[in-house]
Design a protein around this motif. Structure first.
Motif, PDB file in Angstrom:
ATOM      1  N   ASP A  80     -21.718 -14.676   0.194  1.00 13.64           N
ATOM      2  CA  ASP A  80     -22.184 -15.344  -0.817  1.00 13.64           C
ATOM      3  C   ASP A  80     -21.459 -16.822  -0.680  1.00 13.64           C
ATOM      4  OD1 ASP A  80     -24.296 -13.970  -2.906  1.00 13.64           O
ATOM      5  OD2 ASP A  80     -22.845 -12.515  -2.310  1.00 13.64           O
ATOM      6  N   MET A  81     -20.005 -16.901  -0.498  1.00 13.74           N
ATOM      7  CA  MET A  81     -19.565 -18.047  -0.255  1.00 13.74           C
ATOM      8  C   MET A  81     -19.948 -18.610   0.942  1.00 13.74           C
ATOM      9  SD  MET A  81     -17.329 -18.202  -2.790  1.00 13.74           S
ATOM     10  CE  MET A  81     -15.905 -18.701  -2.813  1.00 13.74           C
ATOM     11  N   LEU A  82     -20.153 -18.119   1.993  1.00 13.23           N
ATOM     12  CA  LEU A  82     -20.627 -18.831   3.114  1.00 13.23           C
ATOM     13  C   LEU A  82     -21.921 -19.547   3.009  1.00 13.23           C
ATOM     14  CD1 LEU A  82     -19.461 -16.858   6.322  1.00 13.23           C
ATOM     15  CD2 LEU A  82     -18.471 -19.098   5.622  1.00 13.23           C
ATOM     16  N   THR A  83     -23.014 -18.823   2.279  1.00 10.94           N
ATOM     17  CA  THR A  83     -24.172 -19.354   1.842  1.00 10.94           C
ATOM     18  C   THR A  83     -24.044 -20.850   1.326  1.00 10.94           C
ATOM     19  OG1 THR A  83     -25.108 -17.351   1.763  1.00 10.94           O
ATOM     20  CG2 THR A  83     -26.138 -19.061   0.495  1.00 10.94           C
ATOM     21  N   LYS A  84     -23.158 -20.805   0.376  1.00  8.68           N
ATOM     22  CA  LYS A  84     -22.666 -22.046  -0.212  1.00  8.68           C
ATOM     23  C   LYS A  84     -22.220 -23.219   1.102  1.00  8.68           C
ATOM     24  CE  LYS A  84     -23.813 -21.521  -4.245  1.00  8.68           C
ATOM     25  NZ  LYS A  84     -25.267 -22.260  -4.582  1.00  8.68           N
ATOM     26  N   ALA A  85     -21.279 -22.858   2.055  1.00  9.00           N
ATOM     27  CA  ALA A  85     -20.787 -23.450   2.951  1.00  9.00           C
ATOM     28  C   ALA A  85     -22.071 -23.819   3.625  1.00  9.00           C
ATOM     29  CB  ALA A  85     -19.875 -22.840   3.932  1.00  9.00           C
ATOM     30  N   LYS A  86     -23.112 -23.221   4.083  1.00  8.32           N
ATOM     31  CA  LYS A  86     -24.127 -23.485   4.664  1.00  8.32           C
ATOM     32  C   LYS A  86     -24.979 -24.689   4.139  1.00  8.32           C
ATOM     33  CE  LYS A  86     -24.698 -18.936   7.217  1.00  8.32           C
ATOM     34  NZ  LYS A  86     -25.693 -17.790   7.152  1.00  8.32           N
ATOM     35  N   GLU A  87     -25.064 -24.423   2.665  1.00  9.89           N
ATOM     36  CA  GLU A  87     -25.657 -25.502   2.023  1.00  9.89           C
ATOM     37  C   GLU A  87     -25.122 -26.688   1.900  1.00  9.89           C
ATOM     38  OE1 GLU A  87     -25.983 -23.863  -2.090  1.00  9.89           O
ATOM     39  OE2 GLU A  87     -27.590 -22.364  -1.299  1.00  9.89           O
ATOM     40  N   ARG A  88     -23.552 -26.777   2.202  1.00 13.37           N
ATOM     41  CA  ARG A  88     -22.998 -27.978   2.033  1.00 13.37           C
ATOM     42  C   ARG A  88     -23.088 -28.772   3.320  1.00 13.37           C
ATOM     43  NH1 ARG A  88     -17.850 -29.091  -0.374  1.00 13.37           N
ATOM     44  NH2 ARG A  88     -17.443 -27.076  -0.931  1.00 13.37           N
ATOM     45  N   PHE A  89     -23.233 -27.885   4.487  1.00 15.59           N
ATOM     46  CA  PHE A  89     -23.261 -28.442   5.862  1.00 15.59           C
ATOM     47  C   PHE A  89     -24.719 -28.478   6.506  1.00 15.59           C
ATOM     48  CE2 PHE A  89     -18.839 -27.258   5.286  1.00 15.59           C
ATOM     49  CZ  PHE A  89     -18.376 -28.295   5.167  1.00 15.59           C
ATOM     50  N   GLN A  90     -25.917 -28.145   5.560  1.00  9.91           N
ATOM     51  CA  GLN A  90     -26.876 -28.046   6.224  1.00  9.91           C
ATOM     52  C   GLN A  90     -27.641 -28.943   7.193  1.00  9.91           C
ATOM     53  OE1 GLN A  90     -30.128 -27.759   3.283  1.00  9.91           O
ATOM     54  NE2 GLN A  90     -28.933 -29.258   1.798  1.00  9.91           N
ATOM     55  N   GLN A  91     -27.241 -30.152   7.061  1.00 11.84           N
ATOM     56  CA  GLN A  91     -27.801 -31.242   8.043  1.00 11.84           C
ATOM     57  C   GLN A  91     -26.988 -31.363   9.239  1.00 11.84           C
ATOM     58  OE1 GLN A  91     -30.599 -32.521   7.208  1.00 11.84           O
ATOM     59  NE2 GLN A  91     -30.679 -31.537   5.249  1.00 11.84           N
ATOM     60  N   GLN A  92     -25.737 -30.622   9.184  1.00 10.91           N
ATOM     61  CA  GLN A  92     -25.166 -30.805  10.425  1.00 10.91           C
ATOM     62  C   GLN A  92     -25.264 -29.605  11.529  1.00 10.91           C
ATOM     63  OE1 GLN A  92     -23.588 -33.536  10.198  1.00 10.91           O
ATOM     64  NE2 GLN A  92     -24.175 -33.566   7.997  1.00 10.91           N
ATOM     65  N   GLU A  93     -25.297 -29.868  12.642  1.00 12.58           N
ATOM     66  CA  GLU A  93     -25.511 -28.901  13.951  1.00 12.58           C
ATOM     67  C   GLU A  93     -24.131 -28.326  14.491  1.00 12.58           C
ATOM     68  OE1 GLU A  93     -28.170 -30.759  16.404  1.00 12.58           O
ATOM     69  OE2 GLU A  93     -29.776 -30.925  15.107  1.00 12.58           O
ATOM     70  N   ASN A  94     -23.217 -29.152  14.129  1.00 16.00           N
ATOM     71  CA  ASN A  94     -21.906 -28.698  14.876  1.00 16.00           C
ATOM     72  C   ASN A  94     -21.238 -27.783  13.937  1.00 16.00           C
ATOM     73  OD1 ASN A  94     -21.621 -30.855  12.979  1.00 16.00           O
ATOM     74  ND2 ASN A  94     -19.635 -31.539  13.940  1.00 16.00           N
ATOM     75  N   PHE A  95     -21.732 -26.652  13.168  1.00 19.80           N
ATOM     76  CA  PHE A  95     -21.249 -25.727  12.415  1.00 19.80           C
ATOM     77  C   PHE A  95     -21.685 -24.287  12.791  1.00 19.80           C
ATOM     78  CE2 PHE A  95     -19.639 -29.417  10.039  1.00 19.80           C
ATOM     79  CZ  PHE A  95     -18.650 -29.199   9.358  1.00 19.80           C
ATOM     80  N   GLU A  96     -21.018 -23.556  12.891  1.00 24.70           N
ATOM     81  CA  GLU A  96     -21.157 -22.273  13.035  1.00 24.70           C
ATOM     82  C   GLU A  96     -20.778 -21.103  12.047  1.00 24.70           C
ATOM     83  OE1 GLU A  96     -20.663 -19.889  16.419  1.00 24.70           O
ATOM     84  OE2 GLU A  96     -18.515 -20.810  16.768  1.00 24.70           O
ATOM     85  N   TYR A  97     -21.315 -19.922  11.537  1.00 22.11           N
ATOM     86  CA  TYR A  97     -20.655 -19.384  10.602  1.00 22.11           C
ATOM     87  C   TYR A  97     -20.584 -17.898  10.895  1.00 22.11           C
ATOM     88  CZ  TYR A  97     -22.620 -23.670   8.231  1.00 22.11           C
ATOM     89  OH  TYR A  97     -22.689 -24.848   7.936  1.00 22.11           O
ATOM     90  N   ILE A  98     -19.604 -17.130  10.460  1.00 26.72           N
ATOM     91  CA  ILE A  98     -19.509 -15.803  10.925  1.00 26.72           C
ATOM     92  C   ILE A  98     -19.062 -14.872   9.778  1.00 26.72           C
ATOM     93  CG2 ILE A  98     -18.008 -14.193  12.124  1.00 26.72           C
ATOM     94  CD1 ILE A  98     -17.401 -16.445  14.322  1.00 26.72           C
TER      95      ILE A  98
END
Length: 227
Positions: A80-98
């Protein structure tokens, strides 16, 4: 580590409001998040960043503003917390989430120029903190830095009482709702803080040079080490 289920449950419940509350739950908010940025200037070229216990990506947001061309990897136990992170950086391609327990996850070897963490490692049992510091050391490139903004236990009971009393007084005087305050008090029961000097010693044992505290406001500290 405190029960994974309990940690996931508590942070799932607060994920929507977490960032807004932080300015009231961290009395030294501005210093706490900007001093790590200043420390990172010791690194010649920041190309790859790992955020350990990234949560909603608040720490990464500060570093992304400073290093917009860098690649960011965010690891956290809470989906759930990482979902918020994905929303924060949704326009950025230089992010990955684990989605993973960072205390046991494979962080790789000689991969990152900078590894950061904010208010995450104090949830681990002390033995896991030591193991994590060793894994972080191995995951850094030579010359890389680990910067940790976290909460620590006082070196004595008296000091710890002062730390906790000061924080609670600040929270009580904040504009947070009664519900938010009670939720924060409940979450701190999951904390397993360690004294600052112990953690600096563990960094040195892991191989870090320049393992030092660079900022402290009661139990809020920024400490770091260089590979």
């Amino acid at each position: 580590m405190a029960s994974k289920f309990n940690i996931q449950k508590e942070f799932k419940a607060v994920s929507e409001k977490y960032d807004a509350q932080r300015r009231h739950l961290i009395p030294c908010f501005n210093d706490f998040y900007t001093i790590p940025l200043e420390l990172s200037e010791e690194i010649k070229d920041v190309k790859k960043v790992l955020d350990v216990g990234a949560g909603t990506g608040l720490m990464s947001a500060f570093f992304y503003e400073k290093y917009p061309a860098a690649s960011f990897t965010l690891v956290d136990l809470s989906e759930d917390m990482l979902t918020k992170a994905k929303e924060r950086f949704q326009q950025q391609e230089n992010f990955e989430y684990i989605i993973a327990d960072f205390s046991t996850a494979d962080l790789g070897k000689s991969t990152y120029d900078l590894i950061v963490s904010g208010l995450a490692i104090h949830h681990l049992e002390h033995a896991l903190k030591k193991e994590l510091f060793s894994k972080i050391y191995k995951a850094l490139k030579p010359g890389g830095w680990f910067i940790n903004a976290d909460q620590v236990e006082g070196g004595t009971k008296e000091a710890d009482d002062i730390y906790r009393g000061n924080w609670k007084k600040k929270v009580e005087n904040s504009p947070l709702t009664t519900e938010a305050k009670q939720s924060a008090y409940k979450r701190i029961q999951l904390d397993i803080m360690a004294p600052l000097n112990d953690q600096l010693s563990w960094l040195r044992q892991a191989g870090f040079r320049q393992a030092n505290c660079y900022y402290q406001y009661f139990n809020f500290v920024v400490f770091a080490g260089k590979k």
